[in-house]
Scaffold this motif. Structure first.
Motif, PDB file in Angstrom:
ATOM      1  N   ALA A  62      26.539  20.771  27.177  1.00  0.00           N
ATOM      2  CA  ALA A  62      27.638  20.988  26.230  1.00  0.00           C
ATOM      3  C   ALA A  62      28.717  21.896  26.810  1.00  0.00           C
ATOM      4  N   THR A  63      29.148  21.632  28.032  1.00  0.00           N
ATOM      5  CA  THR A  63      30.170  22.474  28.666  1.00  0.00           C
ATOM      6  C   THR A  63      31.555  22.253  28.064  1.00  0.00           C
ATOM      7  N   THR A  64      31.717  21.207  27.260  1.00  0.00           N
ATOM      8  CA  THR A  64      33.008  20.969  26.608  1.00  0.00           C
ATOM      9  C   THR A  64      33.114  21.695  25.270  1.00  0.00           C
ATOM     10  N   GLY A  65      32.090  22.483  24.922  1.00  0.00           N
ATOM     11  CA  GLY A  65      32.125  23.245  23.679  1.00  0.00           C
ATOM     12  C   GLY A  65      31.303  22.604  22.573  1.00  0.00           C
ATOM     13  N   ASP A  66      31.344  23.233  21.408  1.00  0.00           N
ATOM     14  CA  ASP A  66      30.623  22.712  20.245  1.00  0.00           C
ATOM     15  C   ASP A  66      31.414  21.557  19.631  1.00  0.00           C
ATOM     16  N   TRP A  67      30.653  20.636  19.015  1.00  0.00           N
ATOM     17  CA  TRP A  67      31.275  19.469  18.385  1.00  0.00           C
ATOM     18  C   TRP A  67      30.707  19.278  16.993  1.00  0.00           C
ATOM     19  N   PHE A  68      31.595  19.102  16.036  1.00  0.00           N
ATOM     20  CA  PHE A  68      31.211  18.774  14.666  1.00  0.00           C
ATOM     21  C   PHE A  68      31.625  17.320  14.448  1.00  0.00           C
ATOM     22  N   VAL A  69      30.639  16.446  14.227  1.00  0.00           N
ATOM     23  CA  VAL A  69      30.885  15.002  14.238  1.00  0.00           C
ATOM     24  C   VAL A  69      30.578  14.387  12.875  1.00  0.00           C
ATOM     25  N   MET A  70      31.499  13.573  12.424  1.00  0.00           N
ATOM     26  CA  MET A  70      31.325  12.813  11.182  1.00  0.00           C
ATOM     27  C   MET A  70      31.025  11.365  11.536  1.00  0.00           C
ATOM     28  N   PHE A  71      29.902  10.851  11.041  1.00  0.00           N
ATOM     29  CA  PHE A  71      29.543   9.447  11.222  1.00  0.00           C
ATOM     30  C   PHE A  71      29.992   8.686   9.968  1.00  0.00           C
ATOM     31  N   TYR A  72      30.657   7.568  10.182  1.00  0.00           N
ATOM     32  CA  TYR A  72      31.214   6.810   9.066  1.00  0.00           C
ATOM     33  C   TYR A  72      31.090   5.311   9.346  1.00  0.00           C
ATOM     34  N   SER A  73      31.504   4.515   8.388  1.00  0.00           N
ATOM     35  CA  SER A  73      31.623   3.066   8.583  1.00  0.00           C
ATOM     36  C   SER A  73      32.848   2.590   7.814  1.00  0.00           C
ATOM     37  N   LYS A 133      38.934  13.467  17.044  1.00  0.00           N
ATOM     38  CA  LYS A 133      38.853  12.475  18.118  1.00  0.00           C
ATOM     39  C   LYS A 133      37.928  11.343  17.699  1.00  0.00           C
ATOM     40  N   GLU A 134      38.272  10.132  18.080  1.00  0.00           N
ATOM     41  CA  GLU A 134      37.441   8.969  17.775  1.00  0.00           C
ATOM     42  C   GLU A 134      36.530   8.711  18.970  1.00  0.00           C
ATOM     43  N   LEU A 135      35.220   8.916  18.782  1.00  0.00           N
ATOM     44  CA  LEU A 135      34.249   8.736  19.851  1.00  0.00           C
ATOM     45  C   LEU A 135      33.524   7.404  19.689  1.00  0.00           C
ATOM     46  N   THR A 136      33.194   6.786  20.803  1.00  0.00           N
ATOM     47  CA  THR A 136      32.484   5.510  20.813  1.00  0.00           C
ATOM     48  C   THR A 136      31.206   5.648  21.629  1.00  0.00           C
ATOM     49  N   ASP A 137      30.449   4.576  21.685  1.00  0.00           N
ATOM     50  CA  ASP A 137      29.229   4.583  22.499  1.00  0.00           C
ATOM     51  C   ASP A 137      29.546   4.867  23.966  1.00  0.00           C
ATOM     52  N   ASN A 138      30.698   4.419  24.410  1.00  0.00           N
ATOM     53  CA  ASN A 138      31.079   4.594  25.815  1.00  0.00           C
ATOM     54  C   ASN A 138      31.604   5.992  26.123  1.00  0.00           C
ATOM     55  N   THR A 139      32.135   6.688  25.112  1.00  0.00           N
ATOM     56  CA  THR A 139      32.775   7.979  25.378  1.00  0.00           C
ATOM     57  C   THR A 139      32.021   9.177  24.821  1.00  0.00           C
ATOM     58  N   PHE A 140      31.067   8.958  23.948  1.00  0.00           N
ATOM     59  CA  PHE A 140      30.421  10.085  23.259  1.00  0.00           C
ATOM     60  C   PHE A 140      29.805  11.087  24.233  1.00  0.00           C
ATOM     61  N   GLU A 141      28.915  10.628  25.081  1.00  0.00           N
ATOM     62  CA  GLU A 141      28.207  11.557  25.971  1.00  0.00           C
ATOM     63  C   GLU A 141      29.148  12.165  27.004  1.00  0.00           C
ATOM     64  N   HIS A 142      30.094  11.375  27.474  1.00  0.00           N
ATOM     65  CA  HIS A 142      31.029  11.867  28.491  1.00  0.00           C
ATOM     66  C   HIS A 142      31.888  13.009  27.952  1.00  0.00           C
ATOM     67  N   LEU A 143      32.360  12.869  26.688  1.00  0.00           N
ATOM     68  CA  LEU A 143      33.254  13.884  26.127  1.00  0.00           C
ATOM     69  C   LEU A 143      32.498  15.075  25.545  1.00  0.00           C
ATOM     70  N   THR A 144      31.386  14.826  24.893  1.00  0.00           N
ATOM     71  CA  THR A 144      30.656  15.932  24.259  1.00  0.00           C
ATOM     72  C   THR A 144      29.669  16.596  25.204  1.00  0.00           C
ATOM     73  N   GLN A 145      29.133  15.845  26.155  1.00  0.00           N
ATOM     74  CA  GLN A 145      28.087  16.349  27.054  1.00  0.00           C
ATOM     75  C   GLN A 145      26.962  16.984  26.239  1.00  0.00           C
ATOM     76  N   ALA A 146      26.621  16.329  25.142  1.00  0.00           N
ATOM     77  CA  ALA A 146      25.668  16.886  24.180  1.00  0.00           C
ATOM     78  C   ALA A 146      24.302  17.176  24.792  1.00  0.00           C
ATOM     79  N   SER A 147      23.807  16.285  25.655  1.00  0.00           N
ATOM     80  CA  SER A 147      22.462  16.442  26.205  1.00  0.00           C
ATOM     81  C   SER A 147      22.453  17.020  27.612  1.00  0.00           C
ATOM     82  N   THR A 148      23.619  17.405  28.124  1.00  0.00           N
ATOM     83  CA  THR A 148      23.673  17.899  29.504  1.00  0.00           C
ATOM     84  C   THR A 148      24.330  19.270  29.616  1.00  0.00           C
TER      85      THR A 148
END
Length: 307
Positions: free
Chosen positions: A143-154, A126-141
Motif C-alpha cells: 500500500a505505498t500509494t496510501g490508504d484507499w476508501f473504496v465503494m463497490f456499486y453496480s 477514481k474509477e478502478l477496474t479489474d485491470n487497474t485496482f491492484e496497480h493503483l492501490t497496491q493493496a496486497s503489496t
C-alpha cells in the motif's frame, strides 16, 4: 417627478434581480449539467427560511463563482431531482463538475462554500477496474500509494446512483489523507468484487496499511462515512487482504456466488442429479431381471422336449 419615480422603480427591480438566483426548471437543470463544465444548483422550496439563507449566501458570492469558475449558479424549486443527490429535505446545494455531482455538506457561509467549490473543481473519486485496482492501490503489496476508501456499486443499484454526490463530498473531506475510489462490481470490477467477497451493494471497504476494514453500518450519510474512514474503522476487526485470485479460483468463486444468488439453479441441479440416479438404478434393476427371465424360459423349453 415621474422620471425620478421611474428611475427608482428600475433601480429597485435591478437590485431585486441581484438579490435572487435565477430560477430554472428540471429540464433546464439537466441541460446545463450535460452541456456546461461547472454548474452550482440550489435545490430549494417556497416558504423555507433555511433555503432563503442559502440563497443569500450564494447570491453574495455568485460573481466570484462566475469569475473564478465560469460557473452557472441557479436555483430550482420543488424539484423531482433533489432526491438523486441527497435524502435530506431542501435546501440541497450541489456542485456539478463535468456532470459529476458534489453535495455541499458544510456551513451556510459564502467563504466556506467558495473554498469548497474552488478546491474541488475536478471529480475526486477514481474509477478502478479489474485491470487497474491492484496497480493503483497496491493493496496486497505494501500500500505505498496510501490508504484507499473504496465503494463497490453496480449500475442497476438505485441507492448506489444516489450516493455519488455524497461520495464526492466524503472525498472532499478526506482527500488530503485518503484516496477514494469506486469499483463497478457488476461490470469492469466483477473479479475484484469476488476477490473481496462483496456480495451486495453498496459496499464500502477501507484498505489501510495492508489490512482491510469493512463498513457494516447501513448509514450512508457523509458524516458517518467520513468518520469511519478517519477513525471509526478502529472499532472493526481488520481482515487480511487476499491476493488476486487465479483464473480457475475466480471461476469457482463465480459459480458459487451465482448459485447463491440463484438458489433455484441448485434445486434444479439437485433434482436433475436425483432423477439421473433413480433412472440409472432402474435401468440396472431391469437389466438384472432380464437374464433371469431368459434362463427360466430356457429351462421350461428343455423340460418340454424331455417329455
Amino acid at each position: 417627478m415621474k422620471i425620478i419615480i421611474l428611475i427608482t422603480v428600475l433601480l429597485q427591480a435591478f437590485n431585486f434581480g441581484r438579490c435572487h438566483l435565477e430560477v430554472v426548471q428540471d429540464e433546464e437543470v439537466l441541460n446545463l449539467i450535460r452541456t456546461e463544465k461547472y454548474v452550482v444548483v440550489l435545490f430549494s422550496r417556497k416558504y423555507c427560511e433555511p433555503c432563503d439563507n442559502f440563497e443569500n449566501e450564494l447570491t453574495s458570492l455568485r460573481e466570484d463563482l462566475v469569475e473564478t469558475l465560469n460557473a452557472w449558479v441557479v436555483k430550482v424549486e420543488d424539484s423531482q431531482l433533489s432526491r438523486l443527490y441527497s435524502p435530506d429535505k431542501e435546501p440541497i446545494l450541489v456542485f456539478f463538475r463535468h456532470g459529476i455531482p458534489l453535495l455541499y455538506d458544510g456551513p451556510v457561509n459564502d467563504e466556506y462554500i467558495l473554498h469548497t467549490f474552488t478546491t474541488n473543481k475536478e471529480p475526486l473519486s477514481k474509477e478502478l477496474t479489474d485491470n487497474t485496482f491492484e496497480h493503483l492501490t497496491q493493496a496486497s503489496t505494501g500500500a505505498t500509494t496510501g490508504d484507499w476508501f473504496v465503494m463497490f456499486y453496480s449500475t442497476d443499484c438505485v441507492e448506489c446512483s444516489r450516493l455519488q454526490a455524497r461520495w464526492e463530498a466524503v472525498g472532499a473531506y478526506i482527500k488530503s489523507r485518503i484516496n477514494i475510489a469506486r469499483v463497478n462490481k457488476g461490470g469492469s470490477g466483477a473479479v475484484t468484487g469476488r476477490r473481496f467477497d462483496v456480495t451486495t451493494v453498496p459496499a464500502f471497504i477501507l484498505f489501510r496499511q495492508g489490512k482491510m476494514y469493512r463498513y457494516h453500518l447501513h448509514k450512508y450519510d457523509v458524516e458517518s462515512l467520513r468518520d469511519f474512514a478517519q477513525s471509526w474503522y478502529k472499532n472493526v476487526t481488520p481482515e487480511k487482504i487476499p491476493l488476486p485470485k487465479s483464473p480457475f479460483d475466480d471461476f469457482v468463486t463465480m459459480v458459487v456466488v451465482y448459485m447463491k444468488e440463484n438458489p433455484w439453479l441448485l434445486q434444479l441441479a439437485l433434482g436433475t442429479f436425483l432423477l439421473g440416479l433413480f433412472s440409472s438404478l432402474a435401468m440396472k434393476f431391469v437389466q438384472k431381471k432380464q437374464p433371469e427371465k431368459k434362463k427360466s424360459d430356457k429351462k421350461s423349453k428343455e423340460k418340454s422336449k424331455n417329455k
